[in-house]
Structure formats: structure tokens, C-alpha cells
Design a protein around this motif. Structure first.
Motif, PDB file in Angstrom:
ATOM      1  N   ASP A 136       0.845  -1.200   0.000  1.00  0.00           N
ATOM      2  CA  ASP A 136       0.000   0.000   0.000  1.00  0.00           C
ATOM      3  C   ASP A 136       0.880   1.249   0.000  1.00  0.00           C
ATOM      4  O   ASP A 136       1.690   1.460   0.906  1.00  0.00           O
ATOM      5  CB  ASP A 136      -0.906  -0.015   1.232  1.00  0.00           C
ATOM      6  CG  ASP A 136      -1.880   1.156   1.226  1.00  0.00           C
ATOM      7  OD1 ASP A 136      -2.001   1.819   0.179  1.00  0.00           O
ATOM      8  OD2 ASP A 136      -2.505   1.405   2.272  1.00  0.00           O
ATOM      9  N   SER A 137       0.738   2.090  -1.024  1.00  0.00           N
ATOM     10  CA  SER A 137       1.623   3.240  -1.230  1.00  0.00           C
ATOM     11  C   SER A 137       0.917   4.580  -1.047  1.00  0.00           C
ATOM     12  O   SER A 137       1.471   5.618  -1.440  1.00  0.00           O
ATOM     13  CB  SER A 137       2.224   3.172  -2.641  1.00  0.00           C
ATOM     14  OG  SER A 137       1.190   3.224  -3.619  1.00  0.00           O
ATOM     15  N   SER A 138      -0.280   4.586  -0.478  1.00  0.00           N
ATOM     16  CA  SER A 138      -1.022   5.849  -0.372  1.00  0.00           C
ATOM     17  C   SER A 138      -0.262   6.879   0.458  1.00  0.00           C
ATOM     18  O   SER A 138      -0.202   8.067   0.090  1.00  0.00           O
ATOM     19  CB  SER A 138      -2.403   5.588   0.230  1.00  0.00           C
ATOM     20  OG  SER A 138      -2.279   4.926   1.485  1.00  0.00           O
TER      21      SER A 138
ATOM     22  N   ARG B 100       2.767   8.143  -1.533  1.00  0.00           N
ATOM     23  CA  ARG B 100       2.352   8.993  -2.645  1.00  0.00           C
ATOM     24  C   ARG B 100       1.973  10.385  -2.129  1.00  0.00           C
ATOM     25  O   ARG B 100       2.289  11.389  -2.757  1.00  0.00           O
ATOM     26  CB  ARG B 100       1.182   8.341  -3.385  1.00  0.00           C
ATOM     27  CG  ARG B 100       0.991   8.858  -4.796  1.00  0.00           C
ATOM     28  CD  ARG B 100      -0.064   8.023  -5.518  1.00  0.00           C
ATOM     29  NE  ARG B 100       0.359   6.635  -5.647  1.00  0.00           N
ATOM     30  CZ  ARG B 100       1.169   6.208  -6.608  1.00  0.00           C
ATOM     31  NH1 ARG B 100       1.660   7.065  -7.500  1.00  0.00           N
ATOM     32  NH2 ARG B 100       1.494   4.941  -6.690  1.00  0.00           N
ATOM     33  N   ALA B 101       1.315  10.431  -0.984  1.00  0.00           N
ATOM     34  CA  ALA B 101       0.969  11.725  -0.387  1.00  0.00           C
ATOM     35  C   ALA B 101       2.223  12.489   0.018  1.00  0.00           C
ATOM     36  O   ALA B 101       2.307  13.720  -0.168  1.00  0.00           O
ATOM     37  CB  ALA B 101       0.055  11.513   0.814  1.00  0.00           C
ATOM     38  N   ASN B 102       3.196  11.788   0.573  1.00  0.00           N
ATOM     39  CA  ASN B 102       4.447  12.456   0.938  1.00  0.00           C
ATOM     40  C   ASN B 102       5.161  13.013  -0.291  1.00  0.00           C
ATOM     41  O   ASN B 102       5.782  14.088  -0.241  1.00  0.00           O
ATOM     42  CB  ASN B 102       5.366  11.479   1.661  1.00  0.00           C
ATOM     43  CG  ASN B 102       4.852  11.094   3.034  1.00  0.00           C
ATOM     44  OD1 ASN B 102       4.050  11.829   3.628  1.00  0.00           O
ATOM     45  ND2 ASN B 102       5.304   9.956   3.542  1.00  0.00           N
ATOM     46  N   LEU B 103       5.070  12.315  -1.409  1.00  0.00           N
ATOM     47  CA  LEU B 103       5.680  12.800  -2.642  1.00  0.00           C
ATOM     48  C   LEU B 103       4.968  14.064  -3.130  1.00  0.00           C
ATOM     49  O   LEU B 103       5.629  15.041  -3.539  1.00  0.00           O
ATOM     50  CB  LEU B 103       5.633  11.712  -3.708  1.00  0.00           C
ATOM     51  CG  LEU B 103       6.174  12.079  -5.086  1.00  0.00           C
ATOM     52  CD1 LEU B 103       7.642  12.503  -5.007  1.00  0.00           C
ATOM     53  CD2 LEU B 103       5.994  10.927  -6.063  1.00  0.00           C
ATOM     54  N   ASP B 104       3.671  14.052  -3.085  1.00  0.00           N
ATOM     55  CA  ASP B 104       2.929  15.245  -3.503  1.00  0.00           C
ATOM     56  C   ASP B 104       3.265  16.431  -2.610  1.00  0.00           C
ATOM     57  O   ASP B 104       3.414  17.576  -3.096  1.00  0.00           O
ATOM     58  CB  ASP B 104       1.428  14.964  -3.469  1.00  0.00           C
ATOM     59  CG  ASP B 104       1.020  13.922  -4.511  1.00  0.00           C
ATOM     60  OD1 ASP B 104       1.797  13.724  -5.478  1.00  0.00           O
ATOM     61  OD2 ASP B 104      -0.047  13.294  -4.350  1.00  0.00           O
ATOM     62  N   SER B 105       3.395  16.198  -1.324  1.00  0.00           N
ATOM     63  CA  SER B 105       3.727  17.288  -0.403  1.00  0.00           C
ATOM     64  C   SER B 105       5.120  17.837  -0.692  1.00  0.00           C
ATOM     65  O   SER B 105       5.333  19.065  -0.660  1.00  0.00           O
ATOM     66  CB  SER B 105       3.644  16.782   1.035  1.00  0.00           C
ATOM     67  OG  SER B 105       4.058  17.771   1.946  1.00  0.00           O
ATOM     68  N   ALA B 106       6.042  16.955  -1.010  1.00  0.00           N
ATOM     69  CA  ALA B 106       7.402  17.414  -1.308  1.00  0.00           C
ATOM     70  C   ALA B 106       7.424  18.221  -2.603  1.00  0.00           C
ATOM     71  O   ALA B 106       8.147  19.227  -2.709  1.00  0.00           O
ATOM     72  CB  ALA B 106       8.329  16.206  -1.414  1.00  0.00           C
TER      73      ALA B 106
ATOM     74  N   ALA C   9      11.116  11.110  -1.429  1.00  0.00           N
ATOM     75  CA  ALA C   9       9.735  10.625  -1.458  1.00  0.00           C
ATOM     76  C   ALA C   9       9.509   9.673  -2.630  1.00  0.00           C
ATOM     77  O   ALA C   9       8.763   8.687  -2.507  1.00  0.00           O
ATOM     78  CB  ALA C   9       8.771  11.812  -1.542  1.00  0.00           C
ATOM     79  N   GLN C  10      10.159   9.953  -3.762  1.00  0.00           N
ATOM     80  CA  GLN C  10      10.037   9.052  -4.909  1.00  0.00           C
ATOM     81  C   GLN C  10      10.679   7.681  -4.606  1.00  0.00           C
ATOM     82  O   GLN C  10      10.142   6.634  -4.995  1.00  0.00           O
ATOM     83  CB  GLN C  10      10.692   9.688  -6.125  1.00  0.00           C
ATOM     84  CG  GLN C  10       9.908  10.852  -6.708  1.00  0.00           C
ATOM     85  CD  GLN C  10      10.656  11.538  -7.834  1.00  0.00           C
ATOM     86  OE1 GLN C  10      11.878  11.414  -7.968  1.00  0.00           O
ATOM     87  NE2 GLN C  10       9.922  12.283  -8.664  1.00  0.00           N
TER      88      GLN C  10
END
Length: 420
Positions: free
Chosen positions: A103-105, A108-114, A173-174
Motif C-alpha cells: 500500500d503506497s497511499s 504517494r501523499a508524501n511525494l505530492d507534499s514534497a 519521497a520518490q
């Protein structure tokens, strides 16, 4: 009465002389017959081989076990719940192939925030750079103080650093998001896995998700005694054997058959196991069909070197004295048997490897060793193993059939003696 007493000793003496004469007459013909038979008996025939020097590979058979060329215990580097298992247990997987999806939700959210933080930092930097261009013009006409201009330059540099830090956070994050897909680090055969969709996994947990073993090529770990290793190194230092080529290894499987691909000796361990007194050797074998699996018991035949100018002599031709000295019998130029002490350097198939004591062309007795003795005249014929076996099997039957005849002759002699 007096005359009878005088004749009694004379009659006794005559009877004794007659019995001695009869016994002598009965034995003399037999002794004469035996002497005549001994003179007419032909020389014993023996089977010989001509000793020919050749280069002989010195091999040793040692036990060992197979082990995987590479082993990878795959563990997760991200926390989460397993959503999918993307491979079939026991199948062959390739390097980089996806194995599990976590589960990567959150990642993925941390990547968007960064990424958003980078956009904010870039916008701030853009504003400060425009302001800096204006201050550069104003400071030239003293409309802005030098101190204000320097402070603005510092703010621009700080904004650039924030942009760089934000971009690094995006990369981090990626990477974390990439860990949500567990991939095979090496190519090989996968094991069974006890993790199914819905299982909770944590980063660097003790139990691996799956184990991957590379089976082509494959290792064979062999144990050799330290005494054998010392003897081999002494022979190498003396030049008794040649080891210029790579050491080849043949593999005998558990069912007694030979593996059809030869291996190479990779390395020898630098230490001796104090519990077993052995040194571990490791050989590498190609295993394209995955016939060899890790943990299999094998016997490895190692070619330790090549012995030049050695002789291969059948084992039946060599005997050992009580002191352990190896000897064999040869037929010399006069046709007589001669005992020759020799030195051996191991066994190859059904032959002894003789290194000293023989010369090219010597006639070594192989068949009939038990029937001859030193200095006895013999007739040498080429040794033929199949013919010797065929001749040896029926040779025992007449001996068994001759026993009743011998008993009959003995009974006849007893009757004749009793009649006499």
C-alpha cells in the motif's frame, strides 16, 4: 629244543629284511615317476603387459555439497499492507521483476507534499531574484543602500538552498514510493512465501518475504583433508606433478551417474577447520537445466595435476610387503621371474600409478602372479583380461570333479595295501 631257539632270531631277521625290501620296492617307482614328471613339465605361462610411460592425471575423490551461486533474502524497505503478490512461488524470476505491491497511499501523499514544497520555494526564489535585479540598478545611483542590497543577495541564496532541499525531499519521497513495489534484486529461482495479500510488513523485518537463489552457475563446496593438501603442495614444489592448467572437477551425483559438465576449482579456503581437520574447496559448475539444486550430496573427482612419465599397472599385479613396500614381478631378458620394488602415487580407475621402479618395455606379470616365484623360468604371453577371466572360471570345475577320482584312487591303494 635248542635248535628251535637258535633258528628263531634268524627267521625274524629274514622277515624284517623282506618287509624293508618290499617297502623300498613300492616307493622307488613313485619317486622315479615324480622326478620324470617334474623334468617333463613345461614352463608356466604368465600374462604380461609391456610398461609404457605416459602422462597420467592424478585425481582425488572427495565429498561435497552444492550451494547456490547467489542467495538473496528479499525483505521490504517500506511499511504497509501487502496488496498483491506478483509472482508464482517456485518460478524463475528476473532481476528487477516486481514481486510484491505494498500500500503506497502514504508515500504517494508524501511525494505530492514534497513537490508542493518545491513549487513554493521556487516561487519565493523567483520573487527575490526580480527584486534583486531592481536593487542592482538602484544601488548604482545610491537610491538603495549597499547594506540592503547585500541582505537581498543573502535572501536569494537562501531561497536557492530551499529549492535544492525541496528537490532532494522529492527524490527521497520518490524512492520511498518505489519501495512500495518490492522487486527482485537478482535473477534466480524463487522459494515459497508465507506472506499473502493483507499481511502487514515492516521495513527490514527479520523474516524475508521470499528467498531467491541463482542456480546457474552453482557452487560445490568440497572438503579436503589438510594432510592431503600438504602432500599435494610438496609434490608441486618438487615438480613431481604439473599443475599449469586450470584444475578441472568431475561430479558424481547421488545416483552414481556423472554430471555431464566439468567444473573449475574456484578457490581454496585459507584456513583449516579445527573440528574436522579439513580445508574447504569451492568449484563452479554450469547448471543450465537446473539439474543441481542447493544442498545436494555429491562426490567430486578433482584433477590435482598431471604426473609425467608414469606407468598405469593393474592392481592385481602389485602386492605389498609387511613393511608396506609395493612390489611387482617382471619377466627379465632371460625369461626368468624377477621381483621389482616400485613406488606408487595413488590409483586411477583399476590401475596403480607407478612413478619409480619401472622402465619402458618391462614385462610386468599380471596373470599368474600367484603361480610363480622369483628366478623361475616362465613363458610370457600378452595379457588379455577377458581371456583370463574366461579361462579362470572353468578352471575351478575340473578341480571339483577330480575329488571323487582322488578318493577312488585312495581306496584302491588302501585295498592293495591290505591285500599285501
Amino acid at each position: 629244543m635248542m635248535s628251535a631257539k637258535l633258528w628263531a632270531p634268524a627267521l625274524t631277521a629274514c622277515a624284517l629284511a623282506t618287509s624293508i625290501a618290499l617297502v623300498g620296492c613300492s616307493k622307488d617307482p613313485k619317486g622315479a615317476e615324480q622326478a620324470a614328471a617334474a623334468q617333463q613339465m613345461p614352463p608356466t605361462e604368465v600374462g604380461v603387459i609391456a610398461a609404457q610411460p605416459q602422462s597420467v592425471e592424478q585425481t582425488v575423490e572427495l565429498t561435497g555439497r552444492t550451494s547456490a551461486y547467489q542467495i538473496s533474502e528479499v525483505r521490504p524497505q517500506a511499511n504497509g499492507v501487502v496488496l498483491k503478490r506478483l509472482f508464482v512461488e517456485g518460478s524463475y524470476v528476473r532481476e528487477g521483476q516486481p514481486l510484491f505491491e505494498i500500500d503506497s497511499s502514504i508515500y504517494r501523499a508524501n511525494l505530492d507534499s514534497a513537490k508542493a514544497e518545491v513549487l513554493r520555494a521556487k516561487a519565493n526564489l523567483n520573487t527575490l531574484q526580480i527584486k534583486l535585479k531592481r536593487y542592482a540598478q538602484l544601488v548604482g545611483i545610491n537610491a538603495v543602500s549597499k547594506q540592503e542590497y547585500d541582505d537581498l543577495v543573502g535572501q536569494v541564496n537562501l531561497a536557492k538552498a530551499e529549492v535544492s532541499a525541496g528537490e532532494a525531499s522529492v527524490k527521497n519521497a520518490q524512492i520511498n514510493l518505489g519501495y512500495s513495489t518490492v522487486r527482485a534484486p537478482i535473477s534466480g529461482q524463487s522459494s515459497r512465501s508465507s506472506f499473502t495479500p493483507g499481511a502487514l510488513v515492516t521495513a527490514s523485518q527479520a523474516e524475508p518475504l521470499v528467498t531467491i537463489r541463482q542456480l546457474d552457475p552453482i557452487y560445490v563446496d568440497i572438503n579436503q583433508s589438510s594432510s592431503e593438501l600438504i602432500r599435494l603442495r610438496q609434490q608441486l614444489s618438487k615438480g613431481s606433478i604439473d599443475r599449469s592448467n586450470n584444475t578441472k572437477v568431475r561430479l558424481k551425483l547421488e545416483d552414481g551417474s556423472y554430471y555431464n559438465i566439468q567444473g573449475d576449482l574456484a578457490f581454496s579456503d585459507a584456513g583449516v577447520n579445527p573440528d574436522t581437520g579439513t580445508v574447504t574447496l569451492r568449484a563452479v559448475f554450469a547448471n543450465p537445466n537446473h539439474l543441481l539444486l542447493p544442498g545436494m550430496f555429491t562426490n567430486a573427482e578433482i584433477v590435482q595435476g598431471v604426473i609425467p612419465n608414469a606407468f598405469l599397472i593393474p592392481q592385481v599385479a602389485i602386492t605389498r610387503t609387511p613393511t608396506g613396500q609395493a612390489t611387482l614381478m617382471i619377466v627379465n631378458a632371460k625369461g626368468a621371474v624377477e621381483v621389482r620394488p616400485v613406488e606408487t602415487a595413488g590409483v586411477k580407475d583399476t590401475n596403480w600409478i607407478v612413478t619409480k621402479g619401472l622402465q619402458a618395455g618391462d614385462k610386468v606379470i599380471v596373470d599368474g602372479v600367484a603361480k610363480v616365484k622369483p628366478e623361475q623360468q616362465v613363458v610370457a604371453k600378452p595379457y588379455q583380461p577377458q581371456a583370463a577371466q574366461q579361462a579362470g572360471q572353468p578352471a575351478q570345475k575340473p578341480a571339483q570333479e577330480a575329488k571323487p577320482a582322488a578318493k577312488t584312487e585312495a581306496k584302491t591303494e588302501q585295498k592293495a595295501t591290505s591285500n599285501t
